[in-house]
Motif scaffolding. Sequence first.
Motif, PDB file in Angstrom:
ATOM      1  N   LEU A   1       0.842  -1.200   0.000  1.00  7.20           N
ATOM      2  CA  LEU A   1       0.000   0.000   0.000  1.00  7.20           C
ATOM      3  C   LEU A   1       0.869   1.239   0.000  1.00  7.20           C
ATOM      4  O   LEU A   1       1.909   1.275   0.666  1.00  7.20           O
ATOM      5  N   THR A   2       0.437   2.249  -0.729  1.00 14.17           N
ATOM      6  CA  THR A   2       1.043   3.584  -0.701  1.00 14.17           C
ATOM      7  C   THR A   2      -0.093   4.580  -0.504  1.00 14.17           C
ATOM      8  O   THR A   2      -0.875   4.811  -1.419  1.00 14.17           O
TER       9      THR A   2
ATOM     10  N   GLU B   1       7.433  -1.304 -11.499  1.00 14.41           N
ATOM     11  CA  GLU B   1       7.620  -2.187 -10.339  1.00 14.41           C
ATOM     12  C   GLU B   1       7.520  -1.458  -9.007  1.00 14.41           C
ATOM     13  O   GLU B   1       7.833  -2.023  -7.968  1.00 14.41           O
ATOM     14  N   VAL B   2       7.132  -0.220  -8.982  1.00  7.53           N
ATOM     15  CA  VAL B   2       7.003   0.538  -7.729  1.00  7.53           C
ATOM     16  C   VAL B   2       5.535   0.834  -7.515  1.00  7.53           C
ATOM     17  O   VAL B   2       4.881   1.417  -8.371  1.00  7.53           O
ATOM     18  N   ASN B   3       5.016   0.437  -6.345  1.00 11.74           N
ATOM     19  CA  ASN B   3       3.620   0.713  -6.011  1.00 11.74           C
ATOM     20  C   ASN B   3       3.475   2.171  -5.634  1.00 11.74           C
ATOM     21  O   ASN B   3       4.081   2.652  -4.690  1.00 11.74           O
ATOM     22  N   LEU B   4       2.652   2.890  -6.427  1.00 10.24           N
ATOM     23  CA  LEU B   4       2.473   4.328  -6.195  1.00 10.24           C
ATOM     24  C   LEU B   4       1.154   4.655  -5.523  1.00 10.24           C
ATOM     25  O   LEU B   4       1.044   5.685  -4.871  1.00 10.24           O
ATOM     26  N   PHE B   5       0.151   3.831  -5.682  1.00  9.47           N
ATOM     27  CA  PHE B   5      -1.158   4.209  -5.152  1.00  9.47           C
ATOM     28  C   PHE B   5      -1.989   2.962  -4.935  1.00  9.47           C
ATOM     29  O   PHE B   5      -1.926   2.015  -5.724  1.00  9.47           O
ATOM     30  N   SER B   6      -2.765   2.956  -3.854  1.00  9.70           N
ATOM     31  CA  SER B   6      -3.680   1.865  -3.567  1.00  9.70           C
ATOM     32  C   SER B   6      -4.968   2.462  -3.042  1.00  9.70           C
ATOM     33  O   SER B   6      -4.953   3.476  -2.340  1.00  9.70           O
ATOM     34  N   THR B   7      -6.059   1.824  -3.375  1.00  4.75           N
ATOM     35  CA  THR B   7      -7.354   2.296  -2.879  1.00  4.75           C
ATOM     36  C   THR B   7      -8.282   1.105  -2.741  1.00  4.75           C
ATOM     37  O   THR B   7      -8.231   0.161  -3.528  1.00  4.75           O
ATOM     38  N   ASP B   8      -9.100   1.134  -1.712  1.00  6.83           N
ATOM     39  CA  ASP B   8     -10.074   0.084  -1.458  1.00  6.83           C
ATOM     40  C   ASP B   8     -11.397   0.519  -2.062  1.00  6.83           C
ATOM     41  O   ASP B   8     -12.051   1.441  -1.566  1.00  6.83           O
ATOM     42  N   PHE B   9     -11.769  -0.109  -3.163  1.00  2.40           N
ATOM     43  CA  PHE B   9     -12.981   0.261  -3.891  1.00  2.40           C
ATOM     44  C   PHE B   9     -14.134  -0.579  -3.363  1.00  2.40           C
ATOM     45  O   PHE B   9     -14.101  -1.806  -3.445  1.00  2.40           O
TER      46      PHE B   9
END
Length: 1483
Positions: free
Chosen positions: A65-66, A307-315
Amino acid sequence: MWKKSKVTDQTATGQGGPSEAEQEEEKKAGIKKRSKVPGVMITQFIEVLPEGKSTPDFLRKPIALTIQEGKLAIFKANVCGDPKPEVTWGRAKGDMSDTETFQKKYDEATGEYTLEIHRVSGEEADTYKCYAINEYGKAICTAALNVIEVGFKKKKAMEQLEDIGRGRVNQNFIRPCVRPSFVLGSVDPAEFRKLLRKRKGVDKEEAVKEPGEIDERFWEIIMSADRKDYERICAEFGVKDFRVMLKKLSEKKKERQEEQAKDGVMIPYSDEEEMKHSLKTVGKKLIFSVRDLKAEDAGLYQVDVEEVNLFSTDFKIPTVDFIVKIQEVKAKEREDAMFECVLSQPWPRIKWMGKNATLEEGEKYTITVSEDKLIHRLLIKDCSQLDKGIYSAAAGIKTCSAWLIVEADSDPASHGKKKTRKTTQAGGTGLDLGKLAQEQQEKLAKERQEQIDAANKARAEEERLAREALLAPPPPDTGDGDSGEGGDSGEGKDTGDGKNKSKSGSNKSNDGGKSVGKSVGEMKDSEKEGDDKKNKKSTDDSDKGKGTSNYDIDPNANGEGDGDSKGRKGHPGPLIPDTIIDPNVKSGTGETEEYIDAAGMHSVRTRQGPLLKDTVIDPNGQSGTGETEEYTDASGKHSERTRQGPLLKDTVIDPNAQSGTGETEQYTDVSGKCSERTRQGPLLKDTVIDPGVQFVSGLSNIHALIGQPAELMCKLSNDNCEGTWYRNSKKLTADDGHIMSRDGANHKLVINRCQEEDSGKYRFEADGRKTEAMLNVEDPPRFDPDDLSAFSQPVIVKVGNSTTFKLPFVGREPMKIQWYRKGEELLDDNTTKIEKSFTQSRLLLSKCQRKDTGEIKIKLKNEHGTMEAISRLIVLDKPTAPQGPVEVLESTASCIHIKWRAPKDDGGCPVINYNLERQQVGRNTWKKLGDIPGVPEYKDNDVEHGRKYCYRIRVVTEEGVSEMMETDDLTAGTLAFPSSPAPPKVASAFNNCINLTWSTPTDTGESRILGYNLEKRKKGSNLWSPVNPTDEPIQEKKRAVTDVVAGNEYEFRVYAINVSGLSEPSSPSEFIFAKDPKNPPGKVEDLKVADTSYTALSLSWNKPTEEVGVQDEAKGYFIEVRQAECIDWTRCNVTPIILTTFTVKSLKAMAMYWIRVIAINDGGEGVPQDLDNYILAMPPPVRPCFTDNKMKSFMVVRAGNSVRILLNFEASPWPEVTWLKDDVPLLKRVNISNSESSSQLLITSSERSDSGIYTIVVKNLVGQESFSVEVRVTDDPKPPGPVELEENVPGTVTVIWEPSPDEKRDDHLHYSVSKRDSTKGSWSTVADRLFNNKFTACNIMPGREYHFRVYAKNDMGMSAPSESPTWGSERRKDTFVVNMPAYKTCDLRTAPAFLVPLRQHTAPKGYECYMSCAIKGNPKPRVTWYRNNISLNTNTNYLITNICGVCSLLILRVTPKDWGEYNIQIESALGRAESSTKLTVRE
């Protein structure tokens, strides 16, 4: 045969050692397995799993997560395994004891484990681990949490992302100490080594891959590694073909770039909206869309870039639906309409849509929600025809829609009138929505209670099963009641009285001295600590108990007991404790291993001697060989075993004793053979080794100013450790002027006053450890605060005088010194002199002029930095003349009220008074009206009606009186006459009467028209005679003139009359004969086609012949055209033409037409004359071109208004017309209307999103042409936020305001600041075109009150002002009396000269540019503007004005073509002058 645990320990000394490769493999505890989910590590504890059992695994693992600081972070996981695994969470750094921040949850319905981290901060950024453990194995996976800190800390967050992408995150797995145990018999060491090697070989054979096949773990590692690490990773996995690897790696990266992650699973997407998932780029934004939402689309989405996680969101998709949908509503005009619906779940606010637009609460719409949030209503007020259409309601992914039908008023009497607002309301479902909502609420409450009851029931059932499992008796044993089965890791002794004495183990003895053992690898630390407390003494009341073990036990191990459950005799003998061998530690003296002690602490111990074999001691020499017993193995299967030797006593071995050497024991090896082994040495103590002193925090590089203190500090892990400081490898002592101190583990070095020689590398050493850092001592330019404060004060000087600016400084040489005035660097010249020294610099300005007023800045620079100081120069001078033009506010018979503008330059002093003089036109004298306060307006009540007056106005300040401004002639009480009517028209004519009509004049003179006067004139006469008496105006707009002579020709004109008098006469009408109507003319003769084209054709003919009494002379002609496939004729001209030639236009290319001509006179139309054959329109090929000479390429439209772009062109054959917006096709809401020669773009109700560049492309077979129009849709800007005032520099005020809400949406929005002080009554603009939220107002005089206003401006206009608080206090002044000197008549003629020359201009592309200068000269000089030596006076692209000596040139929209040098020349009979400037266009 007994099944034993998998042997993973190293061999003991004397048994032979495996190879180094085998030793590396033996370090791994248990069997490593591969999971179907990438990134999951599974360890299996035993070699063969029982039927139906499995190790834990992850169905869905937590993903990285980011998120932003302060948000909620959620990790989710689903696991499987039989028996059900126990899931725990951990982190690499820090603890998770704060239950408010870290909340662990489990959803029984979905089987989902959740870790919630509330209000995340930088401290929670870490690698988090999820463990799933059961008795057969464990599964581990990790997920990184990256926190983007609030504010401009993006660099730190991106560095963390980069470290994660390169695999630099410290992942310290918490690895439980798993030690499978077993009892070794007396087997030959060489044979045992062969067995180990044989098992090792089997594992290798299982892991053999086909040639060329690459482990999947290799791709997971290398796709997230740096290129510099590729060679090392390939070597570890045995990849030799580097070229093939790189090719396949690029393919895998390309596949991953075309996928989006949801719940840790890659999902495909496309840039086309037809797919389920699509990703498109709009500017700098990436928009990810999911079409046709369903419940399964909910989940955790994340975006990976390289390969870098920039953004996460729980939809999340809410489970809400409509119980009652909105219904169709029929309403009448001026009536209210109501839509209402009921939801299945409480919802705070649903989305209402009307005609594809979101509806908001306001004057037109009222949106209400019930208290239970189930009933939602939309009220549309005052319905009109514009409101009819489709309305919809959206809640989650569910929508419903219905029509609103607005019925027009059928009363014909009210047509065209404004109707009265109705108080009735239409619409509604007609159902009892309150009752439905209450039933739904009860249903929801019942469902929630059922879920709670089901969860409580399941929890109670689990607790019952757990209690039954704990209280269940051990399985029955058919063997000897005397035999005991002891567990490992403990030393116990079973006595005949049924009591068990335990020293340090975890054995628990029950009835009959039977012991129950548990494996260390399957026990928790809490169970280990509490077992001794739980041990109880048992009695031998029944002697029928039996102890079992969860381990594999040697069948020769014996127990001692006096009880007899089946009449069998017990034999004495010890149960030998199992030896725990750590598979991660090599055998031999000096090797170290990690272990967990009884308190649960992790420690390190060193083996002081070899691992020894267990020895079975037979003190009595009794034999029990041949006896059999029953037992139950680990899988629950009953078997028999035969004792191969005597039962021996349990031997308690003291770890501190050195005995045991040479003793022997019997055991059975894996082949069933009985052997003996002798212990070769004593059991030795474990030794805990201290790892030594470590640095908790090291030194950091610092920069210090010369003469300022500097401090270096580090922290050790030990409070009692001394250290040594070094500078440039030289040891420091207290005699060197440094302060070295220690506070526990903190060591500090302080330098009170840094000098240049203190720069260098500093090192601190302690217990063989060291840390280093650099100290840089800098000497940048600096000012003394008192000198800087004195320099910052504004310097005020009168025009023509000299002034000096001086400022001392310190800093390392060489020093670069520069002086600036209003941003331009000053150099030595006739009026400027700059003096420089090592400690100060002085600027001398002589003969100061008013234009020199502005900012004075000194800039110092050396190798260590730059320093600036700012002051201000104010040059006082006489003001300039007031600005025109003069505006007449009121002009009546008794007064003239005029208003003018303040002077452009007040000379540095506020305006005190305005001096006025008046002259009546026609007289030579000027009357002095005296001084009025500094308000630029005056009301003159001493005037006579109808007289004309002229005024002279001068400005009075403390520095003197300005030049005068003279107004135009102003009339008191002006009469307003109506404008001239249109020429009269002839309705009909006869021998004795001519009927006329006319229309009302366009300007009635702001009063009612009282009537009309009509005059006539006979052709050939110069006299106009009245038709009606002058004192009896004609009230109607028509008249029948009977005073005519038959056969004469007349013309007429009309006057309009109001209270002021007669208007000017209208233009004469056409001449008309006074005679009866004529006969229609005949057919035209010799009709033919003179020319033709694809769009037009030319005709010619002769007049028809006259026949008395049959057909008269033709007065005009009509031309009619008809297409071959049509039957109706179309008239080409509206009014008859006199000429005998005509061109028919607007024909369709390649179409067939029939043509005819009709002659006409006062008697009517004659018989049509047709062409003998049809005409084919065949235009020649023409390349498309636009016919409008002045096409607008830029337009501004207010949001909500319509956008209309009409462009005319010509082309043949007919072209294909295409419209684009920003080079993409238009949306459906844009209406395009095309014709053969024009195209129109129409947006009925524009929005801000409609802004852009619209391009029309006209294309045919010959070629194509395009034209672009930039449309900016905006609205009046909203006012800025609150305004604050600050005083950073004396004599100035900094105005700071909050930005306007429209600033983010409008890139053309800027600000304007106005100022008003207590000595003036008007507001003056002090700053304009500000693109920031701060402005510093200078020349703030003490003793006055100042008020500021801030306006927001854009292309549409200006917002309401935001007022500032009052600044300063008003100081009352004594009355100022001006003694006006007597003026003598003098020669006022002067040669042309510039009062204010042109200045340099830099304008952005697309904005306006305003150049101006002030000139003088008498007589008035002639002004000519040039650009690059080309005259601009006749160029319509430039607006040139000359008002009262102020010459200006305005460029409405600057383009790169306007770049160049601009000159202005003024000349008269007395001389000539010239001024020039340069315009720079900025992109």
